[in-house]
Design a protein around this motif. Structure first.
Motif, PDB file in Angstrom:
ATOM      1  N   SER B  40      33.848  60.043  79.296  1.00 44.88           N
ATOM      2  CA  SER B  40      33.011  61.239  79.118  1.00 44.88           C
ATOM      3  C   SER B  40      33.428  62.256  80.172  1.00 44.88           C
ATOM      4  O   SER B  40      34.219  61.951  81.070  1.00 44.88           O
ATOM      5  CB  SER B  40      31.533  60.875  79.255  1.00 44.88           C
ATOM      6  N   LYS B  41      32.917  63.479  80.037  1.00 48.76           N
ATOM      7  CA  LYS B  41      33.249  64.500  81.038  1.00 48.76           C
ATOM      8  C   LYS B  41      32.745  64.071  82.410  1.00 48.76           C
ATOM      9  O   LYS B  41      33.376  64.299  83.424  1.00 48.76           O
ATOM     10  CB  LYS B  41      32.609  65.842  80.645  1.00 48.76           C
ATOM     11  N   ASP B  42      31.576  63.444  82.433  1.00 51.50           N
ATOM     12  CA  ASP B  42      31.017  62.949  83.695  1.00 51.50           C
ATOM     13  C   ASP B  42      31.483  61.498  83.879  1.00 51.50           C
ATOM     14  O   ASP B  42      30.836  60.549  83.442  1.00 51.50           O
ATOM     15  CB  ASP B  42      29.488  63.034  83.645  1.00 51.50           C
ATOM     16  N   LEU B  43      32.643  61.364  84.518  1.00 46.47           N
ATOM     17  CA  LEU B  43      33.267  60.040  84.616  1.00 46.47           C
ATOM     18  C   LEU B  43      32.410  59.067  85.413  1.00 46.47           C
ATOM     19  O   LEU B  43      32.311  57.886  85.071  1.00 46.47           O
ATOM     20  CB  LEU B  43      34.665  60.170  85.235  1.00 46.47           C
ATOM     21  N   GLU B  44      31.755  59.563  86.489  1.00 45.03           N
ATOM     22  CA  GLU B  44      30.933  58.652  87.301  1.00 45.03           C
ATOM     23  C   GLU B  44      29.786  58.091  86.460  1.00 45.03           C
ATOM     24  O   GLU B  44      29.519  56.882  86.479  1.00 45.03           O
ATOM     25  CB  GLU B  44      30.386  59.356  88.547  1.00 45.03           C
ATOM     26  N   ALA B  45      29.139  58.953  85.701  1.00 40.88           N
ATOM     27  CA  ALA B  45      28.026  58.491  84.862  1.00 40.88           C
ATOM     28  C   ALA B  45      28.511  57.484  83.824  1.00 40.88           C
ATOM     29  O   ALA B  45      27.868  56.435  83.599  1.00 40.88           O
ATOM     30  CB  ALA B  45      27.360  59.686  84.176  1.00 40.88           C
ATOM     31  N   ALA B  46      29.662  57.780  83.199  1.00 39.76           N
ATOM     32  CA  ALA B  46      30.196  56.862  82.197  1.00 39.76           C
ATOM     33  C   ALA B  46      30.550  55.522  82.835  1.00 39.76           C
ATOM     34  O   ALA B  46      30.299  54.453  82.255  1.00 39.76           O
ATOM     35  CB  ALA B  46      31.436  57.491  81.542  1.00 39.76           C
ATOM     36  N   LEU B  47      31.108  55.587  84.031  1.00 38.99           N
ATOM     37  CA  LEU B  47      31.488  54.369  84.749  1.00 38.99           C
ATOM     38  C   LEU B  47      30.245  53.535  85.089  1.00 38.99           C
ATOM     39  O   LEU B  47      30.213  52.315  84.861  1.00 38.99           O
ATOM     40  CB  LEU B  47      32.244  54.757  86.027  1.00 38.99           C
ATOM     41  N   LEU B  48      29.212  54.205  85.614  1.00 36.73           N
ATOM     42  CA  LEU B  48      27.999  53.473  86.033  1.00 36.73           C
ATOM     43  C   LEU B  48      27.327  52.793  84.837  1.00 36.73           C
ATOM     44  O   LEU B  48      26.796  51.689  84.951  1.00 36.73           O
ATOM     45  CB  LEU B  48      27.026  54.418  86.750  1.00 36.73           C
ATOM     46  N   CYS B  49      27.373  53.480  83.696  1.00 33.16           N
ATOM     47  CA  CYS B  49      26.868  52.875  82.455  1.00 33.16           C
ATOM     48  C   CYS B  49      27.498  51.505  82.216  1.00 33.16           C
ATOM     49  O   CYS B  49      26.839  50.549  81.809  1.00 33.16           O
ATOM     50  CB  CYS B  49      27.259  53.753  81.272  1.00 33.16           C
TER      51      CYS B  49
END
Lengths: 283, 283
Positions: B40-49
């Motif tokens: 996703s554009k927000d890589l940190e958020a996608a990673l934490l998911c």
């Protein structure tokens, strides 16, 4: 388009492309009015939208090209032949519709629909022309014409590749001739490099700050260079007529001049109308 | 993915592509669990998911590749170098994130991000390899590796052209080797013909009833043939390792075998994990 009750055309010329349809109301002395609209799946409905204001109780003949609804004619053949016009039944009795079939080639497999009438128009405007006609567009075509016949042709996906690969939100209208010429000569001499050069252009934007205008001009150059490399048997040592939209023709003329060729240029709409008029005259 | 409270990784390996992100929970003896999600554009958020179930009160180190957020390193250079890992600040204090920078090349301009770690993994699995690594994909890359360094590379738009030109609603999964091989040899010997052959393939469908399966296999053959024509200096007389998704690697292996070359094949996911583990080991 505003309705003009005074127009009663003898016949109507219709020139269809994949996206646009242009109708011309024709009188004894030539064009009376013109209307342009988008092509739709229901071609008759789209056509009637455009020409309804010109119709009367009497049946008006309509001659169309670029309407892909009849078997194609195999080359070599004359580009316009009234005997091959195909009657298309219409729901609306106010028109009688005839279409010019497209042309096909077996080896290599190829086809055109609409361009044959443009070519017929170019030959009507230049009756003694023997040589090559190049029609830039979504699909660009190189056509060998001799003794008023289409002898062979080759279609290239160049314009479609450009529209697939260029940024859709790009509103740039500038042109960078240096970037264009450099890219053109790269793929003209090494056409196999196209796929790598396309990526390299993006890397130059990302890594070296290449401007969007130079990148876009470079993209045009890479694609036309590859096409010219393959079309060399068509353009080398031949008289060339370019027929198309002014912007695209300019790029092809620029590229050909770099190779020492000075092409003549004709307007595609003028040629289509001349070709349709030629068909009408032959009836 | 279901939560598993027993997993407490020593570190987490993350392999990002343009569309997918794959996280592997790593223990002392190797992988403990794996999770895959969309980028996703927000890589940190996608990673934490993906990795939240594996996190604890203590900070877990994360090493990622294919995360385009650090200046690229110029070739020639080692594909994995722990000293060049870049710390990326995260909002979530439960992870410390480090990413492997991509590689760049000036002339011709080129870049890769993620593949450098895949290459490092291939070299970790084959320590004495000297030769050429080919990574098919949306953008396929030919990489000259010598003395454990990436010497030079070239990226081709082949996979992207395939996805732009193939029918999006095409659910065909069959393959026609005869159509593939005929198309391959056409553009390998005459790469400048690509644009014309692409159109000719459509004309064969429309005029001669060429099957969609043959047309699709022919499209793959035309594109890979053009790429092989340009990449000849990479593959001719060199040991080759292919790394990528099985389907794409199969096509490239088929094409190379036609030229008398038998490439080795490695799984891209295995190599990415080996490369990230190599980086972790170097810390």
């Amino acid at each position: 388009m505003t309705q003009n009750p005074q127009i009663t055309p003898e016949w109507i010329a219709v020139d269809c492309s994949a996206t646009q349809m242009r109708a011309t109301a024709m009188g004894a002395a030539g064009p009376l009015a013109q209307a342009t609209g988008e092509t739709s799946k229901d071609l008759e409905a789209a056509l009637l939208c455009l020409i309804a204001p010109w119709l009367s109780a009497q049946t008006t003949p309509v001659i169309a090209c670029g309407w892909d609804a009849a078997p194609f004619r195999a080359v070599p053949c004359m580009p316009a032949d009234a005997a091959t016009l195909v009657d298309i039944p219409t729901e609306d009795a106010r028109i009688s519709l005839r279409i010019a079939p497209g042309l096909s080639q077996t080896n290599p497999a190829d086809m055109m629909c609409g361009e044959e009438t443009v070519i017929a128009g170019a030959l009507a405007l230049n009756p003694d022309f023997d040589g090559v006609i190049c029609l830039p567009g979504l699909h660009s075509r190189w056509v060998h014409v001799s003794a008023k016949e289409v002898v062979s042709f080759q279609t290239f996906l160049t314009g479609e590749l450009f529209s697939l690969l260029s940024q859709p939100d790009d509103t740039l209208d500038g042109f960078d001739p240096t970037a264009f010429e450099a890219a053109l000569s790269e793929t003209l001499s090494r056409p196999e490099k196209l796929g790598a050069k396309l990526f390299s252009l993006r890397a130059e934007v990302a890594l070296m700050g290449l401007s969007p205008r130079a990148a876009r001009s470079g993209l045009v150059g890479l694609l036309i260079g590859t096409e010219l490399a393959a079309a060399k048997p068509y353009w080398l040592g031949q008289p060339i007529i370019l027929i198309g939209a002014p912007g695209q023709c300019d790029h092809y003329a620029h590229a050909l001049r770099q190779q020492g060729i000075t092409p003549a240029t004709l307007d595609a709409g003028d040629c289509a109308l001349a070709g349709l008029s030629k068909l009408r005259g032959l009836l």
